[in-house]
Scaffold this motif. Structure first.
Motif, PDB file in Angstrom:
ATOM      1  N   THR A 140       0.835  -1.206   0.000  1.00 25.40           N
ATOM      2  CA  THR A 140       0.000   0.000   0.000  1.00 25.40           C
ATOM      3  C   THR A 140       0.869   1.255   0.000  1.00 25.40           C
ATOM      4  O   THR A 140       0.593   2.223  -0.716  1.00 25.40           O
ATOM      5  CB  THR A 140      -0.931   0.010   1.232  1.00 25.40           C
ATOM      6  OG1 THR A 140      -1.811  -1.120   1.167  1.00 25.40           O
ATOM      7  CG2 THR A 140      -1.759   1.290   1.276  1.00 25.40           C
ATOM      8  N   LYS A 183       2.366   1.715  -3.450  1.00 24.25           N
ATOM      9  CA  LYS A 183       1.347   2.178  -4.393  1.00 24.25           C
ATOM     10  C   LYS A 183       1.079   3.670  -4.215  1.00 24.25           C
ATOM     11  O   LYS A 183       0.955   4.418  -5.185  1.00 24.25           O
ATOM     12  CB  LYS A 183       0.053   1.382  -4.203  1.00 24.25           C
ATOM     13  CG  LYS A 183      -1.034   1.738  -5.207  1.00 24.25           C
ATOM     14  CD  LYS A 183      -2.269   0.859  -5.019  1.00 24.25           C
ATOM     15  CE  LYS A 183      -3.344   1.221  -6.032  1.00 24.25           C
ATOM     16  NZ  LYS A 183      -4.560   0.375  -5.857  1.00 24.25           N
ATOM     17  N   ASN A 202       3.959   5.677  -5.686  1.00 20.55           N
ATOM     18  CA  ASN A 202       3.912   5.672  -7.148  1.00 20.55           C
ATOM     19  C   ASN A 202       2.785   6.559  -7.677  1.00 20.55           C
ATOM     20  O   ASN A 202       2.947   7.256  -8.679  1.00 20.55           O
ATOM     21  CB  ASN A 202       3.741   4.242  -7.671  1.00 20.55           C
ATOM     22  CG  ASN A 202       5.037   3.464  -7.667  1.00 20.55           C
ATOM     23  OD1 ASN A 202       6.110   4.028  -7.855  1.00 20.55           O
ATOM     24  ND2 ASN A 202       4.955   2.169  -7.445  1.00 20.55           N
ATOM     25  N   ASN A 203       1.641   6.553  -6.973  1.00 21.61           N
ATOM     26  CA  ASN A 203       0.532   7.415  -7.381  1.00 21.61           C
ATOM     27  C   ASN A 203       0.892   8.885  -7.220  1.00 21.61           C
ATOM     28  O   ASN A 203       0.555   9.723  -8.062  1.00 21.61           O
ATOM     29  CB  ASN A 203      -0.710   7.103  -6.549  1.00 21.61           C
ATOM     30  CG  ASN A 203      -1.346   5.781  -6.923  1.00 21.61           C
ATOM     31  OD1 ASN A 203      -1.082   5.237  -8.005  1.00 21.61           O
ATOM     32  ND2 ASN A 203      -2.176   5.241  -6.049  1.00 21.61           N
TER      33      ASN A 203
END
Length: 199
Positions: A175, A178, A181-182
């Motif tokens: 998580t 992620k 990266n977002n």
């Protein structure tokens, strides 16, 4: 069972409390297991993220155990598709510097432990003058537990986990990756189209 649950809980708490911490590791001249010079942490190359697996111990038996636990971490992350093309994984056993004439013997012995699992150009031994100072420099607890450190694209500590691998901790780490990266994609929308982030 109770001890395992407590260990996992501590891992969660440390992960959550470490978000946004600054990485201030000391500069250490070393060599990777493929015998190439490596300046830690300067030569760490993220894609754009990096994941450090640190076995820090002054006790040989515990240090070996931490290495095995971190290899288990690595394998679980691969199986869960967490170690994708946006993150570089590095393994570094960290130990107090011994006499120079035995460093090569120690490095060669440790290299065998990682064979078949970790790339030789992304792993090596960090010999330090003071183990506690090394840990303190990045606000990492020095105990008998293995350490996994997530670095963002700027080299700052984004998350830290202490303890053996578990499904819960793998999920938490995935998580965090992620989210980073977002954030990178939102900051540079063209990067996703150009393939910069997934290089």
């Amino acid at each position: 069972m109770r001890r395992t649950t407590i260990t996992h809980l501590l891992g969660f708490l440390f992960l959550l409390c470490s978000l946004g911490a600054q990485a201030d590791f000391p500069s250490i001249k070393s060599k990777t297991f493929d015998d190439e010079k490596f300046l830690f942490p300067d030569d760490i190359q993220g894609k754009p993220l990096s994941l450090l697996f640190l076995a820090m111990s002054s006790d040989r038996e515990n240090g070996t155990l931490q290495q095995q636990q971190l290899i288990a971490w690595h394998k679980e992350l691969v199986a869960a598709n967490v170690l994708d093309n946006t993150i570089s994984a590095y393994h570094f056993p960290v130990m107090k510097s011994p006499p120079f004439f035995v460093k090569g013997i120690i490095s060669n012995a440790m290299a065998d432990v990682y064979e078949g699992t970790v790339s030789t150009d992304h792993s090596g031994v960090l010999f330090v003058d003071d183990l506690q100072s090394f840990a303190d420099s990045a606000s990492l607890p020095l105990n008998e537990l293995p350490t996994v450190v997530l670095l963002d694209a700027e080299g700052n500590i984004a998350a830290t986990i202490k303890g053996a691998v578990s499904a819960e901790l793998v999920s938490e780490l995935a998580t965090s990756i992620k989210k980073l990266n977002n954030t990178a994609t939102e900051a540079n929308p063209a990067a996703k189209e150009d393939g910069d982030i997934a290089e």
